[in-house]
Design an enzyme around this catalytic site. Structure first.
Site, mmCIF file in Angstrom:
data_model
loop_
_atom_site.group_PDB
_atom_site.id
_atom_site.type_symbol
_atom_site.label_atom_id
_atom_site.label_comp_id
_atom_site.label_asym_id
_atom_site.label_seq_id
_atom_site.Cartn_x
_atom_site.Cartn_y
_atom_site.Cartn_z
ATOM 1 N N GLY A 3 29.251 78.371 41.050
ATOM 2 C CA GLY A 3 28.040 78.200 41.864
ATOM 3 C C GLY A 3 27.023 79.289 41.555
ATOM 4 O O GLY A 3 25.856 79.014 41.236
ATOM 5 N N GLY A 61 31.039 83.040 40.456
ATOM 6 C CA GLY A 61 31.780 81.893 39.949
ATOM 7 C C GLY A 61 30.833 80.786 39.509
ATOM 8 O O GLY A 61 29.645 81.035 39.254
ATOM 9 N N HIS A 95 43.223 84.033 52.387
ATOM 10 C CA HIS A 95 42.353 85.091 51.867
ATOM 11 C C HIS A 95 43.099 86.356 51.469
ATOM 12 O O HIS A 95 42.502 87.250 50.868
ATOM 13 C CB HIS A 95 41.255 85.401 52.890
ATOM 14 N N ARG A 137 59.323 74.908 56.485
ATOM 15 C CA ARG A 137 58.270 75.770 57.029
ATOM 16 C C ARG A 137 57.150 75.850 56.004
ATOM 17 O O ARG A 137 57.385 75.692 54.811
ATOM 18 C CB ARG A 137 58.796 77.187 57.255
ATOM 19 N N ASP A 140 40.125 81.598 41.311
ATOM 20 C CA ASP A 140 40.591 80.254 40.934
ATOM 21 C C ASP A 140 40.696 80.052 39.420
ATOM 22 O O ASP A 140 41.329 79.098 38.970
ATOM 23 C CB ASP A 140 39.642 79.186 41.502
HETATM 24 O O1 F6P Z 1 36.822 81.831 45.594
HETATM 25 C C1 F6P Z 1 37.225 80.508 45.565
HETATM 26 C C2 F6P Z 1 37.977 80.215 46.815
HETATM 27 O O2 F6P Z 1 38.944 81.212 46.934
HETATM 28 C C3 F6P Z 1 38.593 78.830 46.856
HETATM 29 O O3 F6P Z 1 39.852 78.743 46.305
HETATM 30 C C4 F6P Z 1 38.577 78.545 48.333
HETATM 31 O O4 F6P Z 1 38.526 77.165 48.566
HETATM 32 C C5 F6P Z 1 37.335 79.219 48.798
HETATM 33 O O5 F6P Z 1 37.118 80.301 47.942
HETATM 34 C C6 F6P Z 1 37.400 79.681 50.229
HETATM 35 O O6 F6P Z 1 36.224 80.330 50.558
HETATM 36 P P1 F6P Z 1 35.843 80.912 51.993
HETATM 37 O O7 F6P Z 1 35.633 82.367 51.787
HETATM 38 O O8 F6P Z 1 34.572 80.242 52.350
HETATM 39 O O9 F6P Z 1 36.946 80.627 52.944
#
Ligand code: F6P
Length: 390
Positions: free
Chosen positions: A148, A146, A314, A308, A171
């Site tokens: 980074g 991505g 993830h 709720r 994202d």
């Molecule tokens: O890949 C991007 C992302 O899914 C973001 O939307 C989210 O903030 C981040 O990764 C979460 O990453 P980690 O694996 O560190 O929980």
């Protein structure tokens, strides 16, 4: 608000326009690395790159866990780089995750080092990566990641490494490509969840608040929210007013629709407020989370309607890539190899339907692709009566 710019035709694919750095060395061996959060389609890219390279007579290796396999080879009893053969990439196209491993910690450009006084200082370890590539006879790298990871790729390119980037992130916030791979899979999953939540919301006459990923851009929330017929969608691009969201759910009750579905991107924030941060950690982006719970509590307090919250988290990154993402990943991987064959470097493959083109890494990583507030999907959402809390 930054907007998507016009494609840069100067970055197109003809070999004559290709920027070459230093003398062009014949490729004998390439490496693949996967960095940042995983996304469905990573393995499909690895397979396409590997097969394309082997068919050109190149040897292929995979770097373990981002660049860790090169920076800390001794941490890996089997070696920090692994051979990628036709056998190694057989049957992986449909698999989630990455056979190479990944990390979103320890950016090599700002690598955190613990000091005696307990504080951290950051050091640039990119030179070590270049030296490790030389030592391991790696002539070029395909970097899959991505914003980074691709900024790191650009820094390595500027230091002389031959490198091509492949845009990955659920994202979808990378500029210069219509879509990153992984995004469609995440949206499809989130939409299916919204479908499932409708029946339970209606049965209990509740407000269901669904938190989805989307750190700085609300693409997942918007696309899944519209497709999954949400009543309100809260995205990072539009600071929301909770009273306006509450008004929407109350109106629905008055119309006899006694339940509501609210989709919230993890990076959404209230007007005048800030993003909901779970944790600050050295050497990585802050962890977001908690906004779904906050919004559900506030809506219950304001409307008196039971609420709720659900965090998809993830789950959005796991599982098999959709057909769209598989094909896109395979196309991206094959295009990356064609770029290297033509002597290109410092570029990212990008989807520009009906084709895949190449854009400078620097341009692709210079700004984030957020949701344009006047894009067609936003207009569609507004026409459908979906509230954005504004
Ligand atoms: O890949 C991007 C992302 O899914 C973001 O939307 C989210 O903030 C981040 O990764 C979460 O990453 P980690 O694996 O560190 O929980």
């Amino acid at each position: 608000m930054p907007r998507r710019s016009k494609p840069d035709s100067s970055a197109n694919t003809t070999p004559s326009t290709v920027k070459k750095i230093g003398k062009t060395v014949r490729i004998r061996r390439i490496a693949i690395n996967t960095g940042g959060g995983d996304a469905p389609g990573l393995n499909a890219v690895i397979r396409a790159v590997t097969i394309g390279a082997i068919h050109r007579g190149w040897e292929v290796v995979g770097i373990r866990d981002g660049y860790n396999g090169l920076l800390m080879p001794n941490d890996y009893p089997d070696g920090g780089i692994i051979p990628l053969t036709l056998e190694a990439v057989r049957g992986i196209t449909h698999l989630g995750g990455t056979i190479l491993g990944t990390t979103n910690k320890g950016n090599p450009l700002e690598f955190p080092v613990l000091q005696k006084d307990g504080s951290y200082k950051t050091i640039d370890r990119s030179g070590e990566i270049i030296r490790a590539c030389r030592k391991n006879r790696i002539d070029a790298v395909v970097a899959i990641g991505g914003d980074g990871s691709l900024s790191i790729a650009n820094a390595l390119y500027e230091k002389g490494l031959r490198i091509v980037g492949v845009p990955k992130t659920i994202d979808n916030d990378l500029s210069e490509t219509v879509s990153t791979f992984g995004f469609d899979s995440a949206v499809s999953f989130a939409t299916e969840c919204l479908d499932r939540l409708h029946s339970t919301a209606e049965a209990h006459r509740r407000i269901m608040v669904v938190e989805v990923m989307g750190r700085y851009a609300g693409w997942i929330a918007l696309n899944a929210g519209v497709s999954g017929t949400a009543d309100a969608i809260l995205i990072p691009e539009i600071p929301y007013d909770i009273d306006i969201v509450a008004r929407k759910t109350v109106e629905r009750v008055k119309q006899g629709r006694k339940f509501s579905i609210v989709v919230v991107a993890e990076g959404a924030k209230p007007k005048g407020g800030t993003r909901s941060v779970l944790e600050h950690e050295i050497g990585r982006a802050e962890r977001l989370g908690g906004i779904g719970e906050t919004v559900a509590k506030q809506l219950q307090e304001i409307t008196g309607q039971e609420s709720r919250h659900v965090v998809l988290g993830h789950l959005q990154r796991g599982g098999s890539p959709t057909t769209f993402d598989r094909l896109l990943s395979l196309r991206f991987g094959a295009a990356a190899i064609r770029a290297l064959e033509r002597g290109q470097s410092g570029v990212m493959v990008a989807l520009d339907p009906p084709t895949v083109r190449y854009v400078p890494l620097k341009k692709a990583t210079s700004r984030m692709k957020v949701v344009p507030l006047d894009c067609d999907t936003m207009l569609t959402a507004r026409d459908l009566g979906i509230s954005f809390g504004d």
